[in-house]
Motif scaffolding. Structure first.
Motif, mmCIF file in Angstrom:
data_model
loop_
_atom_site.group_PDB
_atom_site.id
_atom_site.type_symbol
_atom_site.label_atom_id
_atom_site.label_comp_id
_atom_site.label_asym_id
_atom_site.label_seq_id
_atom_site.Cartn_x
_atom_site.Cartn_y
_atom_site.Cartn_z
ATOM 1 N N SER A 88 51.712 -36.562 19.851
ATOM 2 C CA SER A 88 51.538 -36.594 21.292
ATOM 3 C C SER A 88 52.714 -35.893 21.945
ATOM 4 O O SER A 88 53.849 -35.960 21.460
ATOM 5 C CB SER A 88 51.465 -38.048 21.766
ATOM 6 O OG SER A 88 51.563 -38.107 23.165
ATOM 7 N N ASP A 146 41.855 -39.182 17.460
ATOM 8 C CA ASP A 146 42.269 -39.997 18.596
ATOM 9 C C ASP A 146 41.015 -40.271 19.416
ATOM 10 O O ASP A 146 40.442 -39.367 20.014
ATOM 11 C CB ASP A 146 43.305 -39.252 19.437
ATOM 12 C CG ASP A 146 43.756 -40.048 20.650
ATOM 13 O OD1 ASP A 146 43.074 -41.033 21.028
ATOM 14 O OD2 ASP A 146 44.776 -39.684 21.251
ATOM 15 N N HIS A 147 40.573 -41.509 19.431
ATOM 16 C CA HIS A 147 39.313 -41.861 20.091
ATOM 17 C C HIS A 147 39.366 -41.708 21.604
ATOM 18 O O HIS A 147 38.332 -41.728 22.258
ATOM 19 C CB HIS A 147 38.883 -43.274 19.702
ATOM 20 C CG HIS A 147 38.603 -43.396 18.242
ATOM 21 N ND1 HIS A 147 37.487 -42.843 17.658
ATOM 22 C CD2 HIS A 147 39.326 -43.949 17.230
ATOM 23 C CE1 HIS A 147 37.513 -43.072 16.351
ATOM 24 N NE2 HIS A 147 38.615 -43.741 16.067
ATOM 25 N N TRP A 148 40.566 -41.508 22.178
ATOM 26 C CA TRP A 148 40.710 -41.307 23.617
ATOM 27 C C TRP A 148 41.081 -39.870 23.964
ATOM 28 O O TRP A 148 41.298 -39.544 25.115
ATOM 29 C CB TRP A 148 41.751 -42.266 24.176
ATOM 30 C CG TRP A 148 41.283 -43.683 24.080
ATOM 31 C CD1 TRP A 148 40.481 -44.344 24.960
ATOM 32 C CD2 TRP A 148 41.548 -44.594 23.034
ATOM 33 N NE1 TRP A 148 40.236 -45.611 24.522
ATOM 34 C CE2 TRP A 148 40.887 -45.805 23.328
ATOM 35 C CE3 TRP A 148 42.283 -44.524 21.853
ATOM 36 C CZ2 TRP A 148 40.932 -46.918 22.506
ATOM 37 C CZ3 TRP A 148 42.330 -45.635 21.033
ATOM 38 C CH2 TRP A 148 41.655 -46.821 21.366
ATOM 39 N N PHE A 149 41.132 -39.023 22.973
ATOM 40 C CA PHE A 149 41.535 -37.627 23.187
ATOM 41 C C PHE A 149 40.475 -36.867 23.978
ATOM 42 O O PHE A 149 39.301 -36.860 23.625
ATOM 43 C CB PHE A 149 41.769 -36.942 21.830
ATOM 44 C CG PHE A 149 42.080 -35.476 21.924
ATOM 45 C CD1 PHE A 149 43.180 -35.028 22.626
ATOM 46 C CD2 PHE A 149 41.267 -34.546 21.293
ATOM 47 C CE1 PHE A 149 43.473 -33.676 22.701
ATOM 48 C CE2 PHE A 149 41.550 -33.192 21.355
ATOM 49 C CZ PHE A 149 42.658 -32.758 22.067
ATOM 50 N N ASN A 202 51.898 -38.418 14.781
ATOM 51 C CA ASN A 202 50.657 -39.135 14.518
ATOM 52 C C ASN A 202 50.173 -38.801 13.117
ATOM 53 O O ASN A 202 49.577 -39.626 12.440
ATOM 54 C CB ASN A 202 49.593 -38.746 15.541
ATOM 55 C CG ASN A 202 50.007 -39.103 16.947
ATOM 56 O OD1 ASN A 202 50.619 -38.297 17.629
ATOM 57 N ND2 ASN A 202 49.719 -40.313 17.364
ATOM 58 N N TYR A 247 48.490 -32.958 22.986
ATOM 59 C CA TYR A 247 49.095 -32.952 21.660
ATOM 60 C C TYR A 247 49.782 -31.635 21.341
ATOM 61 O O TYR A 247 49.389 -30.581 21.845
ATOM 62 C CB TYR A 247 48.025 -33.217 20.589
ATOM 63 C CG TYR A 247 47.662 -34.667 20.474
ATOM 64 C CD1 TYR A 247 48.362 -35.502 19.619
ATOM 65 C CD2 TYR A 247 46.640 -35.199 21.237
ATOM 66 C CE1 TYR A 247 48.039 -36.842 19.522
ATOM 67 C CE2 TYR A 247 46.320 -36.535 21.147
ATOM 68 C CZ TYR A 247 47.015 -37.355 20.287
ATOM 69 O OH TYR A 247 46.714 -38.676 20.189
ATOM 70 N N TRP A 290 44.068 -35.268 12.735
ATOM 71 C CA TRP A 290 44.329 -36.525 13.426
ATOM 72 C C TRP A 290 43.133 -36.849 14.309
ATOM 73 O O TRP A 290 42.631 -35.977 15.021
ATOM 74 C CB TRP A 290 45.593 -36.428 14.268
ATOM 75 C CG TRP A 290 45.845 -37.624 15.128
ATOM 76 C CD1 TRP A 290 45.759 -37.698 16.486
ATOM 77 C CD2 TRP A 290 46.224 -38.924 14.685
ATOM 78 N NE1 TRP A 290 46.054 -38.962 16.915
ATOM 79 C CE2 TRP A 290 46.354 -39.735 15.825
ATOM 80 C CE3 TRP A 290 46.464 -39.482 13.435
ATOM 81 C CZ2 TRP A 290 46.698 -41.077 15.754
ATOM 82 C CZ3 TRP A 290 46.817 -40.819 13.357
ATOM 83 C CH2 TRP A 290 46.939 -41.603 14.514
ATOM 84 N N THR A 295 49.925 -38.201 27.727
ATOM 85 C CA THR A 295 49.682 -38.947 26.494
ATOM 86 C C THR A 295 48.411 -38.479 25.804
ATOM 87 O O THR A 295 48.218 -38.735 24.627
ATOM 88 C CB THR A 295 49.592 -40.469 26.754
ATOM 89 O OG1 THR A 295 48.539 -40.709 27.678
ATOM 90 C CG2 THR A 295 50.906 -41.003 27.280
ATOM 91 N N SER A 296 47.538 -37.780 26.522
ATOM 92 C CA SER A 296 46.322 -37.268 25.902
ATOM 93 C C SER A 296 46.476 -35.800 25.502
ATOM 94 O O SER A 296 45.506 -35.151 25.165
ATOM 95 C CB SER A 296 45.136 -37.439 26.840
ATOM 96 O OG SER A 296 45.322 -36.654 27.985
ATOM 97 N N LYS A 330 36.991 -35.628 19.176
ATOM 98 C CA LYS A 330 38.174 -36.513 19.153
ATOM 99 C C LYS A 330 39.118 -36.215 17.981
ATOM 100 O O LYS A 330 39.983 -37.016 17.659
ATOM 101 C CB LYS A 330 37.768 -37.989 19.123
ATOM 102 C CG LYS A 330 36.749 -38.398 20.157
ATOM 103 C CD LYS A 330 37.344 -38.420 21.527
ATOM 104 C CE LYS A 330 36.326 -38.922 22.542
ATOM 105 N NZ LYS A 330 36.761 -38.699 23.895
ATOM 106 N N THR A 331 38.953 -35.065 17.308
ATOM 107 C CA THR A 331 39.746 -34.728 16.127
ATOM 108 C C THR A 331 40.495 -33.423 16.331
ATOM 109 O O THR A 331 39.927 -32.435 16.787
ATOM 110 C CB THR A 331 38.842 -34.601 14.889
ATOM 111 O OG1 THR A 331 38.108 -35.821 14.723
ATOM 112 C CG2 THR A 331 39.652 -34.334 13.639
#
Length: 155
Positions: A67, A117-120, A74, A51, A115, A48-49, A97-98
């Motif tokens: 993802s 994603d703060h958890w990427f 996304n 892309y 995109w 899930t992390s 995170k981009t």
């Protein structure tokens, strides 16, 4: 480094001596009619992390960031920049995170999709290239590439 893909085939860039560990972007040229993707593979086992950045999907009408575990984008944009007859310079970057993609020969080129994603986890260790039709890729190795030879072709 020259690599070709076709009919859903995938290749890991590291298999061709291209190292992207500790990098924040990759520049490449692509000659394809439609649907090619760059998969960003990090050290985490959780997909899930991870892309995919897709170029020219739906008959070269759109590009997406999504993802690897999802069929829903996304980020999605109308973009028909692939060319069956000529190489197109593109780039993908990942940091802070981009994830971004754009045209031109470096990340200073035009951004056309991004995109956040703060958890990427941006510690990308390899890329997976895929296409649904014949695609011809050219990657310029960086100074820290693990291979001394840079002219490969997969047919």
């Amino acid at each position: 480094i020259y690599i070709s893909t076709n009919n859903g085939s995938s290749e890991l860039a590291s298999n061709y001596g291209l190292s992207i560990k500790n990098q924040g972007s990759i520049d490449f040229k692509i000659k394809a009619c439609s649907e090619v993707s760059i998969g960003l593979l990090n050290e985490m086992s959780n997909e899930t992390s991870r892309y995919n950045v897709l170029f020219g999907i739906n008959q070269n009408k759109y590009s997406q960031i999504r993802s690897m575990t999802s069929t829903y984008p996304n980020a999605n944009i109308s973009w028909s920049g692939l060319d069956c007859n000529c190489y197109v310079p593109l780039w993908v970057s990942w940091s802070n995170k981009t994830i971004k993609a754009g045209t031109g020969s470096s990340i200073r080129g035009t951004v056309f999709i991004s995109w956040i994603d703060h958890w990427f986890d941006a510690s990308i260790v390899d890329i997976q290239i895929t296409s649904t039709s014949p695609a011809y890729w050219i990657f310029e190795p960086s100074a820290n590439s693990t291979s001394g030879k840079y002219n490969y072709e997969y047919l």
